[in-house]
Design an enzyme around this catalytic site. Sequence first.
Site, mmCIF file in Angstrom:
data_model
loop_
_atom_site.group_PDB
_atom_site.id
_atom_site.type_symbol
_atom_site.label_atom_id
_atom_site.label_comp_id
_atom_site.label_asym_id
_atom_site.label_seq_id
_atom_site.Cartn_x
_atom_site.Cartn_y
_atom_site.Cartn_z
ATOM 1 N N ASN A 41 -19.577 9.783 3.575
ATOM 2 C CA ASN A 41 -20.072 8.764 2.648
ATOM 3 C C ASN A 41 -20.590 7.594 3.471
ATOM 4 O OD1 ASN A 41 -20.532 6.708 0.818
ATOM 5 N ND2 ASN A 41 -18.722 7.138 -0.409
ATOM 6 N N SER A 58 -19.342 3.816 2.467
ATOM 7 C CA SER A 58 -17.936 3.428 2.335
ATOM 8 C C SER A 58 -17.562 2.342 3.327
ATOM 9 C CB SER A 58 -17.019 4.636 2.559
ATOM 10 O OG SER A 58 -16.992 5.458 1.429
ATOM 11 N N GLY A 59 -16.790 1.366 2.856
ATOM 12 C CA GLY A 59 -16.214 0.351 3.718
ATOM 13 C C GLY A 59 -17.238 -0.407 4.532
ATOM 14 N N ASP A 97 -10.971 6.317 -0.511
ATOM 15 C CA ASP A 97 -10.118 7.112 -1.384
ATOM 16 C C ASP A 97 -10.920 7.849 -2.452
ATOM 17 O OD1 ASP A 97 -7.824 6.258 -0.026
ATOM 18 O OD2 ASP A 97 -7.655 4.459 -1.250
ATOM 19 N N ASP A 146 7.285 16.985 -0.969
ATOM 20 C CA ASP A 146 8.572 17.322 -1.583
ATOM 21 C C ASP A 146 8.455 17.951 -2.964
ATOM 22 O OD1 ASP A 146 7.773 15.152 -3.051
ATOM 23 O OD2 ASP A 146 9.555 13.934 -2.685
ATOM 24 N N GLU A 168 -10.925 6.764 -8.658
ATOM 25 C CA GLU A 168 -11.965 7.334 -9.492
ATOM 26 C C GLU A 168 -11.511 7.362 -10.949
ATOM 27 O OE1 GLU A 168 -15.205 8.684 -8.247
ATOM 28 O OE2 GLU A 168 -14.437 7.177 -6.859
#
Length: 304
Positions: A8, A11-12, A68, A218, A277
């Site tokens: 992407n 992004s950032g 994310d 877990d 999202e």
Amino acid sequence: MKVKIINNPSSGTQTLQKNLEIIVGRLILDNTLKEVDKVDTTIDFDYSSEVSKMKDENYDLLIIVGGDGTVNNVINAVAKNNIDVPLLILPAGTVNDLGKYLNLPTSIEGVCSIIRNNTVKEIDLCKVNDKYFINVAASGLLADIAIKTPVKSKTAFGSFAYYAQGIKEVPKQLFETLKFRFECDNEVLETEALLFLVLNSKSAGGFTNFAPKADIDDGLFDVCIIKKSYPLNTAGVFLKIFSGEHINDPNVVYLQTDNLKVDCLNKENLLIDVDGENGGTFPATFEIKKRALKVIVGCNDKEA
């Protein structure tokens, strides 16, 4: 090693994206990588179509470069196309909750090292209705900030863009009453809440201890419900999140489960944020598949 990269470019701060050519070049020179297929995402990028191309191509690794939201889009494409290839997440977004939790690198040397080591870990894959996620699903007060914050603002201002959007949303939401119904382990809880989160890792919204008991492999969700209370009590809860002590606050319900159903009883079309999202609306059924996803981790990963 044959590698596919989904990048992407917006992004950032885009630092990691700019270093991709150097990273790939070094790994080709030392024979770690034999073949590299890189594709850049766009606003209308078809993740499912792109990922489905991997089925008959014998890839050894899928690298995701982005925040994310980008990771979530790729995860959904991988799960829905039954792609059984290890993933490497290179956190290049604004908050990067999962990247911080897994201690994933962003430097040139760190990325080269983690690809060379190729250490695979199996983690849980989560689902709400028809949407997959690997870190967090949330709804309520400020839970939709990631959805509402413009991409250009995230790029220019980083985390500050979220704070600025949050300041705008707080007056609208703080005095709103949301009534939720939670069902898990044959028990039912109906309560007024400001916010609830369903977490797979410990981190969410930039807080590293939102779910202090969580383990990403877990087979359990960590559910954190922040109940409606007086503003000062609510402020106290959020201050305790930094240390993880909020789970002992009387205004918080914290539980672990592998099954969960949630409905909002008094507001239609309330959005669920899923890894940054849009995850749709209620009612919501949560499922978890234990250790169903393979990811690359660093040798110093605290969970490895």
